[in-house]
Design an enzyme around this catalytic site. Structure first.
Site, PDB file in Angstrom:
ATOM      1  N   SER A  54     -30.472 -24.602 -63.161  1.00 56.86           N
ATOM      2  CA  SER A  54     -31.002 -25.872 -62.653  1.00 56.86           C
ATOM      3  C   SER A  54     -30.039 -27.051 -62.814  1.00 56.86           C
ATOM      4  CB  SER A  54     -32.370 -26.188 -63.286  1.00 56.86           C
ATOM      5  OG  SER A  54     -33.321 -25.193 -62.917  1.00 56.86           O
ATOM      6  N   ASN A  90     -22.890 -20.383 -56.888  1.00 55.70           N
ATOM      7  CA  ASN A  90     -23.421 -19.039 -56.617  1.00 55.70           C
ATOM      8  C   ASN A  90     -24.446 -19.179 -55.501  1.00 55.70           C
ATOM      9  OD1 ASN A  90     -24.580 -16.526 -56.607  1.00 55.70           O
ATOM     10  ND2 ASN A  90     -25.386 -16.640 -58.706  1.00 55.70           N
ATOM     11  N   LYS A 111     -25.913 -16.873 -54.065  1.00 56.14           N
ATOM     12  CA  LYS A 111     -26.898 -15.771 -54.126  1.00 56.14           C
ATOM     13  C   LYS A 111     -27.066 -15.161 -52.739  1.00 56.14           C
ATOM     14  CE  LYS A 111     -28.839 -17.885 -58.244  1.00 56.14           C
ATOM     15  NZ  LYS A 111     -29.985 -18.097 -59.127  1.00 56.14           N
ATOM     16  N   GLU A 153     -26.321 -18.746 -69.042  1.00 53.46           N
ATOM     17  CA  GLU A 153     -27.418 -19.104 -68.143  1.00 53.46           C
ATOM     18  C   GLU A 153     -28.742 -18.656 -68.752  1.00 53.46           C
ATOM     19  OE1 GLU A 153     -25.796 -19.606 -63.887  1.00 53.46           O
ATOM     20  OE2 GLU A 153     -26.247 -17.484 -64.110  1.00 53.46           O
ATOM     21  N   GLY A 185     -33.354 -21.541 -61.483  1.00 56.48           N
ATOM     22  CA  GLY A 185     -34.204 -21.698 -60.317  1.00 56.48           C
ATOM     23  C   GLY A 185     -35.563 -22.299 -60.619  1.00 56.48           C
ATOM     24  N   GLU A 233     -30.180 -12.064 -62.617  1.00 57.31           N
ATOM     25  CA  GLU A 233     -30.974 -11.396 -61.573  1.00 57.31           C
ATOM     26  C   GLU A 233     -30.592  -9.918 -61.496  1.00 57.31           C
ATOM     27  OE1 GLU A 233     -30.079 -14.401 -58.676  1.00 57.31           O
ATOM     28  OE2 GLU A 233     -31.328 -15.778 -59.836  1.00 57.31           O
ATOM     29  N   HIS A 253     -25.059 -11.277 -63.832  1.00 55.93           N
ATOM     30  CA  HIS A 253     -26.038 -12.331 -63.555  1.00 55.93           C
ATOM     31  C   HIS A 253     -27.425 -11.851 -63.964  1.00 55.93           C
ATOM     32  CE1 HIS A 253     -28.544 -15.229 -61.544  1.00 55.93           C
ATOM     33  NE2 HIS A 253     -27.500 -16.020 -61.554  1.00 55.93           N
TER      34      HIS A 253
HETATM   35  P1  13P Z   1     -29.991 -22.524 -60.155  1.00 52.97           P
HETATM   36  O1  13P Z   1     -28.859 -23.508 -60.239  1.00 52.97           O
HETATM   37  O2  13P Z   1     -30.565 -22.404 -58.768  1.00 52.97           O
HETATM   38  O3  13P Z   1     -30.993 -22.701 -61.230  1.00 52.97           O
HETATM   39  O4  13P Z   1     -29.299 -21.061 -60.414  1.00 52.97           O
HETATM   40  C1  13P Z   1     -28.450 -20.917 -61.481  1.00 52.97           C
HETATM   41  C2  13P Z   1     -27.776 -19.613 -61.339  1.00 52.97           C
HETATM   42  O5  13P Z   1     -28.379 -18.568 -61.442  1.00 52.97           O
HETATM   43  C3  13P Z   1     -26.326 -19.611 -61.044  1.00 52.97           C
HETATM   44  O6  13P Z   1     -25.779 -18.337 -61.154  1.00 52.97           O
END
Ligand code: 13P
Length: 250
Positions: free
Chosen positions: A213, A9, A11, A167, A173, A96, A94
Site C-alpha cells: 500500500s 509490480n 502484477k 512486504e 492491496g 501472492e 512474492h
Molecule cells: P500494493 O502496493 O498494491 O499494496 O502491492 C504491493 C505489492 O505486492 C508489490 O509487490
C-alpha cells in the site's frame, strides 16, 4: 552507500495499449538521475514490448520464473529466456506466489529460483513478509528470518544481485500501509540478520525495500527511515503518479 531503489509490480494487469500510455508518461515525467534505480515489473508476454518502449535508464522485471534450466516443463519460463529478451530483474517469492492456494511456492523453491536467476545474470527482488496472524502472534521477525535463511543456506556470500523486499502480507492491496516505525523495526532486524549470518559488508550494501500500500501520499515519511532503501509498489505503479514515489529518494 545504497542507491535508493523503486520497483513497480504491475502484477497480472495491463494490455499493450495501457502499457504504452503508462510508459510514455514515465518516460516524459520522471527525473533522470543516478540517485534512484527504477525497475518496472511487467507480465511475461509484455516484457520485450515494455523494454522496447521504456526509457533506457529504467530496468524491466519479470514477476516469476522457473527453478532452473529449460526442458519438459510445460508453461514455464526460464531465467535464461528472461535474460535473452532483455529482462534485468525478476521478482521472486512474492506473497501472492507463496500464499495463493493454486501456487503455494515454498521457501526452498523460491531460494532455488533465486540462485539460478542470478547465475544467468538476472537480478532478484527477493520478497519476504508475515501474514496478519503471524504478526498478531508476535512471529514477524521469526518469519522474515526463516525466509532469509532459506536463501542464505544456498546463495553463499555474494548478495550483490539481490534486493530484499519486505512486504507484510496484511498491507498488500489493502490500503493498510505499515507505519514508518513498524516497517523500520523489521528492516533493522533484516539488516542485523544479514550482518550476523552473511557479512557486515552485505548488511551495509543490500537495499531493503518496503512494499504494501505504498502511495504518493505515504512514501515520503517511509523513505526518511534509515533502513528503508526504497519501495516495491503494486497498485500505485499502474498510474502516472508512480513518478511521485520515484521522487521520494530526494
Ligand atoms: P500494493 O502496493 O498494491 O499494496 O502491492 C504491493 C505489492 O505486492 C508489490 O509487490
Amino acid at each position: 552507500d545504497r542507491v535508493f531503489f523503486v520497483g513497480g509490480n504491475w502484477k497480472c494487469n495491463g494490455s499493450k495499449s495501457e502499457i504504452k500510455t503508462l510508459v510514455e508518461s514515465f518516460n516524459k515525467d520522471a527525473p533522470t538521475t543516478s540517485d534512484v534505480e527504477v525497475v518496472v515489473g511487467a507480465p511475461l508476454p509484455y516484457l520485450e514490448y515494455t523494454r522496447g518502449l521504456l526509457r533506457s535508464d529504467w530496468g524491466v522485471s519479470a514477476q516469476n520464473c522457473w527453478i532452473g534450466k529449460g526442458g519438459a516443463y510445460t508453461g514455464e519460463v526460464t531465467a535464461d529466456m528472461l535474460a535473452d529478451v532483455g529482462t534485468d530483474w525478476v521478482i521472486l517469492g512474492h506473497s501472492e506466489r507463496r500464499n495463493l492456494p493454486e501456487l503455494k511456492e515454498s521457501d526452498a523453491t523460491i531460494a532455488t529460483k533465486t540462485v539460478y536467476a542470478i547465475s544467468k545474470g538476472v537480478s532478484v527482488m527477493y520478497c519476504i513478509g508475515e501474514l496478519l496472524e503471524e504478526r498478531e502472534s508476535g512471529q514477524t521477525i521469526a518469519v522474515c528470518e526463516r525466509q532469509l535463511k532459506a536463501l542464505g543456506d544456498v546463495i553463499g556470500s555474494d548478495w550483490s544481485k539481490i534486493v530484499i523486499a519486505y512486504e507484510p502480507v496484511w498491507a498488500i492491496g489493502t490500503g493498510k500501509v505499515a507505519t514508518p516505525e513498524q516497517a523500520e523495526e523489521v528492516h533493522e532486524a533484516i539488516r542485523k540478520w544479514l550482518a550476523a549470518n552473511v557479512s557486515q559488508q552485505v548488511a551495509d550494501s543490500t537495499r531493503i525495500l518496503y512494499g504494501g500500500s505504498v502511495s504518493p501520499a505515504n512514501c515520503d515519511e517511509l523513505a526518511k527511515k534509515p533502513n528503508i532503501d526504497g519501495f516495491l509498489v503494486g497498485g500505485a505503479s499502474l498510474k502516472p503518479d508512480f513518478v511521485k514515489i520515484v521522487e521520494s529518494y530526494k
